[in-house]
Structures are given as C-alpha cells and as structure tokens.
Design a protein around this motif. Structure first.
Motif, PDB file in Angstrom:
ATOM      1  N   LEU A   1      -8.540   9.597  -6.108  1.00 14.74           N
ATOM      2  CA  LEU A   1      -8.182   9.850  -4.707  1.00 14.74           C
ATOM      3  C   LEU A   1      -8.326   8.589  -3.854  1.00 14.74           C
ATOM      4  O   LEU A   1      -7.465   8.289  -3.031  1.00 14.74           O
ATOM      5  CB  LEU A   1      -9.012  10.993  -4.136  1.00 14.74           C
ATOM      6  CG  LEU A   1      -8.769  12.357  -4.781  1.00 14.74           C
ATOM      7  CD1 LEU A   1      -9.693  13.407  -4.181  1.00 14.74           C
ATOM      8  CD2 LEU A   1      -7.308  12.784  -4.650  1.00 14.74           C
ATOM      9  N   GLY A   2      -9.382   7.831  -4.081  1.00 16.29           N
ATOM     10  CA  GLY A   2      -9.567   6.585  -3.350  1.00 16.29           C
ATOM     11  C   GLY A   2      -8.496   5.575  -3.703  1.00 16.29           C
ATOM     12  O   GLY A   2      -8.010   4.849  -2.835  1.00 16.29           O
ATOM     13  N   TYR A   3      -8.109   5.540  -4.965  1.00 17.51           N
ATOM     14  CA  TYR A   3      -7.039   4.634  -5.399  1.00 17.51           C
ATOM     15  C   TYR A   3      -5.724   4.990  -4.712  1.00 17.51           C
ATOM     16  O   TYR A   3      -5.020   4.118  -4.219  1.00 17.51           O
ATOM     17  CB  TYR A   3      -6.889   4.695  -6.918  1.00 17.51           C
ATOM     18  CG  TYR A   3      -5.722   3.894  -7.442  1.00 17.51           C
ATOM     19  CD1 TYR A   3      -5.824   2.512  -7.589  1.00 17.51           C
ATOM     20  CD2 TYR A   3      -4.523   4.510  -7.784  1.00 17.51           C
ATOM     21  CE1 TYR A   3      -4.748   1.767  -8.070  1.00 17.51           C
ATOM     22  CE2 TYR A   3      -3.447   3.778  -8.256  1.00 17.51           C
ATOM     23  CZ  TYR A   3      -3.554   2.412  -8.396  1.00 17.51           C
ATOM     24  OH  TYR A   3      -2.503   1.693  -8.860  1.00 17.51           O
ATOM     25  N   LEU A   4      -5.414   6.288  -4.653  1.00 17.10           N
ATOM     26  CA  LEU A   4      -4.171   6.738  -4.027  1.00 17.10           C
ATOM     27  C   LEU A   4      -4.151   6.440  -2.519  1.00 17.10           C
ATOM     28  O   LEU A   4      -3.122   6.058  -1.973  1.00 17.10           O
ATOM     29  CB  LEU A   4      -3.949   8.225  -4.287  1.00 17.10           C
ATOM     30  CG  LEU A   4      -3.653   8.600  -5.732  1.00 17.10           C
ATOM     31  CD1 LEU A   4      -3.619  10.114  -5.895  1.00 17.10           C
ATOM     32  CD2 LEU A   4      -2.369   7.967  -6.216  1.00 17.10           C
ATOM     33  N   LYS A   5      -5.303   6.588  -1.874  1.00 16.39           N
ATOM     34  CA  LYS A   5      -5.398   6.293  -0.431  1.00 16.39           C
ATOM     35  C   LYS A   5      -5.214   4.803  -0.173  1.00 16.39           C
ATOM     36  O   LYS A   5      -4.645   4.413   0.840  1.00 16.39           O
ATOM     37  CB  LYS A   5      -6.734   6.747   0.133  1.00 16.39           C
ATOM     38  CG  LYS A   5      -6.834   8.248   0.298  1.00 16.39           C
ATOM     39  CD  LYS A   5      -8.193   8.615   0.847  1.00 16.39           C
ATOM     40  CE  LYS A   5      -8.314  10.124   0.911  1.00 16.39           C
ATOM     41  NZ  LYS A   5      -9.644  10.530   1.350  1.00 16.39           N
TER      42      LYS A   5
END
Length: 193
Positions: free
Chosen positions: A187-191
């Motif tokens: 999720l952090g990577y996608l953000k």
C-alpha cells in the motif's frame, strides 16, 4: 591405467549437463539413464562409474550451485565497501542480482514447480546465513526465523517473478520497486507511485 583427472572431470560434467538439459524440460521421475547416455554418447557403465542414479546427479548439481552462489556472494560482500547504515535492500540486490542472473536458470528451475524441496530448504538456509552476515545481526534476535523468512521470501519471490517475466524491468526499476516494497509495503509503495 588411470584416466587423467581432466578427462574424468569432463566426463562427469558432460553427464551433469545432459541431465540438466532433460531436467529443465521434465520431472526427474521421467528422466532415464538411457536418455542421459544417449546425449553424452557414453554407456551405462560410464554413468554408473560417476553416479549411483539420476537423483545423485541432481544432488551434485544442487550442491555445486549452492557452493558457487555462496562463494560469489561472500566474495561480493568482502569486496563491497559500505557503511553499516547503508546496508539496505538496494545494496543487497545490487550485490546479489548479477550473481543470480549468472545462475538464474538453475536457481529458478530448482526452486520452481518441478524443483526439489530439499534444494529449496538448503538454498534458503544458505541465503539466511548471507542475510544475517549482510545485516551484521547479533547471534540471537527476537523472531529471527520470521525476519529471515520474510527477507528471503521477498527477495527470492521478486527475483523469481522477474526471471519468469523475462527480466522485463531494468535493474534500476527492479531495485526501486524492491526498495519501495520492503520500506513501505504494497500500500505504501502504491501511494508513493
């Protein structure tokens, strides 16, 4: 009259190469000594002089591969100059990726669906030791087995997928993605994208 060591080593390697050619295409249970000797041009007696059965050939290939990868990784670590605070995943991938690329066919075939579970365990243990050395971890840390399994699974899983996809990302793209995933999760990577 004894055979010359070079001839012995070459014949042994020829048998292993013939086995590997077959093993890449089919499960070990479907590989016969007759197929191997047909490829090498040797007879069954020559095969049995070097190996007990096809499983012994596989074991030798696996042992040689683990030894070679460990030697190359340890040499790369010795030759790498970094501060302890820069031992991040990018450094680890930059050290290991060229080595894994050199041996990718064997590594990912042996770790794949037709691979050998024994090899998977031995390779995991050898890479676990590399990871502990790389991060200079103390002898006993809480939940070490979980931490090392996470690091190993993430590293090998990403590299296996990259290999499966034909190395469709550049090294830099791959490193950036790996670093982002390790640092921030999915999720952090996608953000961050």
């Amino acid at each position: 009259m004894k055979k010359q060591p070079e001839v012995t080593a070459a014949t042994r390697q020829k048998i292993m190469d013939a086995f590997w050619k077959l093993y890449k295409e089919k499960a070990i249970e479907k590989i016969s000594i007759a197929e191997i000797t047909k490829i090498t041009g040797n007879n069954r007696g020559t095969f049995y002089h070097y190996f007990k059965d096809v499983y012994a050939v596989l074991e030798q290939i696996e042992a040689d591969l683990i030894k070679q990868v460990n030697t190359e990784v340890n040499e790369a670590l010795r030759n790498c100059s970094f501060e302890s605070n820069t031992r991040d995943i990018n450094v680890l991938y930059s050290i290991s990726t060229p080595i894994f690329k050199r041996h990718e066919e064997k590594i990912f075939t042996l770790l794949g669906k037709n691979g050998d579970p024994k090899f998977t365990d031995e390779f995991r243990e050898s890479m676990r030791a590399v990871l502990i050395q790389f991060w200079n971890l103390p002898n006993k840390i809480e939940h070490e087995d979980y931490l090392m399994e996470y690091a190993y699974s993430a590293m090998i899983g990403l590299m296996a997928k990259w290999y499966e996809n034909g190395n469709d990302l550049t090294d830099d793209e791959f490193f950036r993605m790996a670093q982002g995933l390790v640092a921030n999760g999915i999720l952090g990577y996608l953000k961050a994208e």
